[in-house]
Structures are given as structure tokens and as C-alpha cells.
Design a protein around this motif. Structure first.
Motif, PDB file in Angstrom:
ATOM      1  N   ARG A 161      10.576 -28.199   3.230  1.00 23.59           N
ATOM      2  CA  ARG A 161      10.814 -27.984   4.669  1.00 23.59           C
ATOM      3  C   ARG A 161      10.933 -26.494   4.928  1.00 23.59           C
ATOM      4  O   ARG A 161      11.515 -25.778   4.110  1.00 23.59           O
ATOM      5  N   ASP A 171      19.789 -29.070   6.501  1.00 23.62           N
ATOM      6  CA  ASP A 171      19.790 -30.459   6.059  1.00 23.62           C
ATOM      7  C   ASP A 171      20.340 -30.571   4.640  1.00 23.62           C
ATOM      8  O   ASP A 171      20.834 -31.607   4.241  1.00 23.62           O
ATOM      9  N   GLN A 172      20.194 -29.478   3.866  1.00 23.82           N
ATOM     10  CA  GLN A 172      20.892 -29.397   2.585  1.00 23.82           C
ATOM     11  C   GLN A 172      21.695 -28.093   2.621  1.00 23.82           C
ATOM     12  O   GLN A 172      21.388 -27.191   3.407  1.00 23.82           O
ATOM     13  N   GLY A 212      20.558 -29.965  11.356  1.00 23.50           N
ATOM     14  CA  GLY A 212      20.431 -30.869  10.213  1.00 23.50           C
ATOM     15  C   GLY A 212      21.761 -31.496   9.853  1.00 23.50           C
ATOM     16  O   GLY A 212      22.763 -31.325  10.564  1.00 23.50           O
ATOM     17  N   SER A 213      21.805 -32.196   8.726  1.00 22.80           N
ATOM     18  CA  SER A 213      22.978 -33.011   8.368  1.00 22.80           C
ATOM     19  C   SER A 213      24.252 -32.175   8.223  1.00 22.80           C
ATOM     20  O   SER A 213      25.346 -32.673   8.459  1.00 22.80           O
ATOM     21  N   ASP A 246      22.894 -34.488   1.340  1.00 20.14           N
ATOM     22  CA  ASP A 246      23.536 -34.507   2.655  1.00 20.14           C
ATOM     23  C   ASP A 246      24.577 -33.380   2.723  1.00 20.14           C
ATOM     24  O   ASP A 246      25.620 -33.429   2.059  1.00 20.14           O
ATOM     25  N   LYS A 264      22.790 -32.094  14.905  1.00 20.73           N
ATOM     26  CA  LYS A 264      22.027 -32.844  13.892  1.00 20.73           C
ATOM     27  C   LYS A 264      20.547 -32.943  14.271  1.00 20.73           C
ATOM     28  O   LYS A 264      19.707 -33.131  13.400  1.00 20.73           O
ATOM     29  N   SER A 265      20.250 -32.888  15.562  1.00 20.93           N
ATOM     30  CA  SER A 265      18.852 -33.060  15.968  1.00 20.93           C
ATOM     31  C   SER A 265      18.289 -31.735  16.476  1.00 20.93           C
ATOM     32  O   SER A 265      19.024 -30.873  16.971  1.00 20.93           O
ATOM     33  N   ALA A 292      17.057 -35.507  -1.292  1.00 19.52           N
ATOM     34  CA  ALA A 292      17.920 -35.004  -0.205  1.00 19.52           C
ATOM     35  C   ALA A 292      19.320 -34.735  -0.739  1.00 19.52           C
ATOM     36  O   ALA A 292      19.752 -35.364  -1.709  1.00 19.52           O
ATOM     37  N   LYS A 318      22.034 -23.572  13.460  1.00 19.65           N
ATOM     38  CA  LYS A 318      21.762 -24.495  12.350  1.00 19.65           C
ATOM     39  C   LYS A 318      21.416 -25.881  12.876  1.00 19.65           C
ATOM     40  O   LYS A 318      22.026 -26.360  13.839  1.00 19.65           O
ATOM     41  N   ASP A 362      17.128 -24.476   9.022  1.00 24.19           N
ATOM     42  CA  ASP A 362      17.415 -25.776   8.403  1.00 24.19           C
ATOM     43  C   ASP A 362      18.792 -25.824   7.744  1.00 24.19           C
ATOM     44  O   ASP A 362      19.135 -24.959   6.945  1.00 24.19           O
TER      45      ASP A 362
END
Ligand code: URA
Length: 433
Positions: free
Chosen positions: A425, A240-241, A203-204, A349, A209-210, A347, A201, A238
């Protein structure tokens, strides 16, 4: 062994010899190294990392802290999937029975909630009666009978990971490539698989995270698997959500059930089919992706996948009606969060949503904390969807208001609403074979 001197050495950026790592991890597993020294060691590793030799020794000691299963008596290629952890990530629950319904043997040893992310074992235990603590003999027998068994680490399977994992969860030592890689691969190599699909995974809501860090983690995981002679594919996906529309143990079991009835969230279905396709290919049950996907969709549409899930639940002591009639623990109290303005969700988070769910009682802040299976969050709007001012965006399922204020603050902070929906995305960012 002078434990303090070894911790200091690691803290100051030095390296540990394989026999020192072996002595430390064995002492922790058998209870002679106390939690506070193990926690200090983990923090030193988290900050300083492990080099390739240290990582190999660390993983090897974890792997051999219990039995390493040989499932060669079972016909076919044994394939499992593991995620590095996300929010709303219940993919193992629909995926394992679905792939088993297509004829693949899926031995699965999973973990509990970690940091702000939920764990497969905690989700399974939201099913009334479900037992994740099967013996090795029961694990084998169920694999022979049903082609799928979902258990946790035991005294005989990767016990070092079970102890270290629980300690990392409450000491801020989760986000470390070597600790994540050794934790995952020790469990996976102990369970007797031939091939593995990894969902890394990014994302946030992920520990990485990167994209750069996620790629490094994926390469590390694939490298450990290959050195052990396994076929490994890593998907970078992804986070990020949150995934799906439900976060929290029982709510995520419901999301899994809906996915197996064809009525789940589109992103969950997409990921289940992508990972499932790879598992069928690795198992040799299908020879090309379109046929594999058709087989998976067929097992969902015919009800075979849901029936397999119910059979696995029953075999592990759970109530199959939880799956077939959606009889799951629930709280009667929900409180909505509304949009501060009209527009589109730009978005969400995922980490804030995970922490909000934790505040409601869906995860642990201390090792001895009990989890409330029924609490969690329903996301009524996801990224790209439009919303009117004061319309509900999320529903918080709470028990008597416990953690509600914090959860509300976090969910409000997590949502960003703006003028226009962002471009979609991709869910699958990269595949490493
Ligand atoms: N999953 C695991 O099994 N271990 C970790 O450390 C992170 C995710």
C-alpha cells in the motif's frame, strides 16, 4: 449560564452560540466548570458535531485561552508539522531537528498520548531529564539559538487544549473531526508559525478509519489554517499498520535516533523525507522537491541532524548521551509472540497494537496515570514479510508482567498471517495543498 441546558441542547442536536461556547470553554479552563460537565459536553459534541460557525468559535476560544505568539522577529518562514495521531508515530522527533538542521525555524507545540495513540510529549519525556514545560521566553530564546524547540501546551499557550485533551483521552471523546481539528489548530496557531504540514492518518490505527473521514478532517484543518492566513499542506498517510518497528515511548525515541543515523525503518524514513521536503519548500529553503530531499538526506548522512537533536535535548534539560549513545530507559524483561502458522504477514491491526502497548503501561487509562517510558512492543515482522511457524513476530517489553496477558492477546489478534504477501500500500495516499 445554565450549563445543563447548554449540554442538553447540544445533546439533542441544537447549536451553541459563539458567546455560549466562549463561556463554557473559559469556565472549564479556569476551573469553574467541573470535569463531569465538560465530559458530558464533549460527548455531546462527539455525537452531534459542530457546524462551521460553532467550530470557528470553538477554535478561536481555545486559541485565545493563552498567548498567541508573534515570532516575526526571527528571520525566515517558521514551519511546523502536526500529526492527527497514530501508532508508532514518532515522526516529529526526527523530523523537527532534521528540518532545523537544514536552516528552517521549527516551533513545535505538541500533545500527550491520546486514546490508543502515543503522544510526542510522552515520548520526549522518555529521554532522561527532558523538559517539555518551557516558558514562552525560553521557547523564543531556544528557537533563536537552535532553530527548534519542542514543548507542550502551558498556562500561556493553548491551556484550554491541554485540559480538554487530557479529559478527551479518558472519556472516549477523541474521535471527532471538530474536536481534533480545533485541538490541533489552536496549538499550532498559538505557536507563531507561518506555514504548517499536517499528517492526517487513515486506517485501523488512526482516529479516522475511512478515507472519506480523513479527507473531511484534512479539509477542515486546511480550512482553519487558511482562514488564519497560514500556508497549509495536508498529507493523508497510511496508518493501517503501525509506523516503524517500535511502539512505546523509549522504543520510539530509539526509532527516531536510528532514523537520524540512516538505520531506521524504511517507512519512517520515507515519511520523514516526504514531510520534510514539503517543510523545506514551504520555508523557501529549497525551490524544488529533489533539491529539498537531497538537503535532508545530506543532513542525515553528515550527522548534522542527529547532532541537532542532541543539542535540542541538552537545551531542554535532557541528557544528550541518550541520543548520541542511545542511553534510554529500558526494561530487562521481554516476552515474544510467535506465529501460529507459516506464511506472510497480511495485516497488523494498528489499533490493537496501540492498545497492547497501553496495557503494558505506555499510555493512560485515567488522567492521573503515570506512564512507564520503558515498556512497549517491537514488531519483528511487518506487513509483506514472511515468517515460519512458531517464529517470533513481536517482542513485548514489559515491567514485571504488568499487562502482559492482555498485550499478548491483543498482539496475537492484531497479526493476520496468510499464504501470500498483499500488494504494497502507498504510505502517502494523497496530498492536499
Ligand atoms: N492531535 C492533537 O493535537 N489533538 C487531537 O485531538 C488529535 C491529535
Amino acid at each position: 449560564m445554565n450549563v445543563v441546558e447548554l449540554i442538553r441542547r447540544k445533546r439533542d442536536g441544537g447549536t451553541l452560540a459563539p458567546d455560549e461556547i466562549g463561556a463554557l470553554l473559559r469556565a472549564y479552563t479556569d476551573g469553574t466548570l467541573p470535569d463531569y460537565q465538560a465530559a458530558a459536553l464533549l460527548m455531546a459534541v462527539c455525537l452531534r458535531g459542530l457546524d462551521a460557525r460553532e467550530l470557528s468559535a470553538w477554535t478561536d476560544v481555545m486559541l485565545h485561552s493563552g498567548d498567541v505568539l508573534d515570532l516575526s522577529e526571527l528571520p525566515g518562514v517558521k514551519v511546523d508539522k502536526h500529526s492527527t495521531g497514530g501508532v508508532g508515530d514518532m515522526i516529529s522527533l526526527p523530523l523537527a531537528p532534521l528540518v532545523a538542521a537544514c536552516g528552517v525555524v521549527v516551533p513545535m507545540v505538541s500533545g500527550r498520548g491520546l486514546g490508543h495513540t502515543g503522544g510526542t510529549l510522552d515520548k520526549l519525556e522518555a529521554i532522561p531529564g527532558f523538559r517539555v514545560d518551557r516558558s514562552v521566553e525560553e521557547f523564543r530564546a531556544q528557537l533563536r539559538q537552535l532553530g527548534c524547540c519542542l514543548i507542550g501546551q502551558t498556562e500561556r499557550l493553548a491551556p484550554a487544549d491541554r485540559k480538554l485533551y487530557a479529559l478527551r483521552d479518558v472519556t472516549g471523546t477523541v474521535e471527532s473531526i471538530p474536536l481534533i481539528a480545533s485541538s490541533i489548530m489552536s496549538k499550532k496557531l498559538a505557536e507563531g508559525i507561518d506555514a504548517l504540514v499536517l499528517d492526517v492518518k487513515v486506517g485501523s490505527g488512526a482516529f479516522m478509519k475511512s478515507l472519506d473521514d480523513a479527507q473531511r478532517l484534512a479539509r477542515t484543518l486546511v480550512g482553519i489554517g487558511r482562514s488564519a492566513g497560514k500556508r497549509v499542506t495536508a498529507f493523508l498517510t497510511d496508518m493501517d499498520q503501525p509506523l516503524g518497528r517500535r511502539v512505546g515511548n523509549s522504543l520510539e525515541v530509539l526509532e527516531a535516533i536510528l532514523t537520524l543515523t540512516g538505520m531506521g525503518s524504511p517507512d519512517v524514513r520515507e515519511l520523514v523525507l516526504a514531510l520534510g521536503t514539503e517543510m523545506l519548500l514551504l520555508a523557501g529553503v529549497a525551490t524544488e522537491p529533489t533539491a529539498a530531499r537531497q538537503q535532508l538526506v545530506g543532513a542525515i548522512d553528515s550527522g548534522q541532524a542527529l547532532a541537532k537533536f542532541a543539542a535540542v535535548v541538552e537545551a531542554q534539560g535532557g541528557d544528550p548521551r541518550a541520543i548520541l549513545e542511545q542511553r534510554l530507559p529500558e526494561v530487562r524483561t521481554a516476552s515474544v509472540v510467535t506465529a501460529g502458522r507459516a506464511g506472510a504477514v497480511i495485516a497488523i491491526d494498528a489499533q490493537e497494537i496501540g492498545l497492547a502497548s497501553l496495557a503494558l503501561g505506555a499510555g493512560r487509562l485515567r488522567k492521573e496515570d503515570a506512564i512507564d517510558p520503558a515498556v512497549g512492543i517491537e514488531l519483528l515482522r511487518k506487513v509483506g514479510e514472511s515468517v515460519g511457524r512458531s517464529e517470533p513476530i513481536a517482542s513485548l517489553h514489559h515491567r514485571d508482567g504488568r499487562g502482559l496477558d492482555e498485550a499478548r492477546r491483543r498482539v496475537e489478534r492484531a497479526y493476520r498471517i496468510g499464504e501470500e504477501a498483499p500488494p504494497r500500500r502507498p504510505l502517502v495516499i494523497e496530498v492536499m495543498r
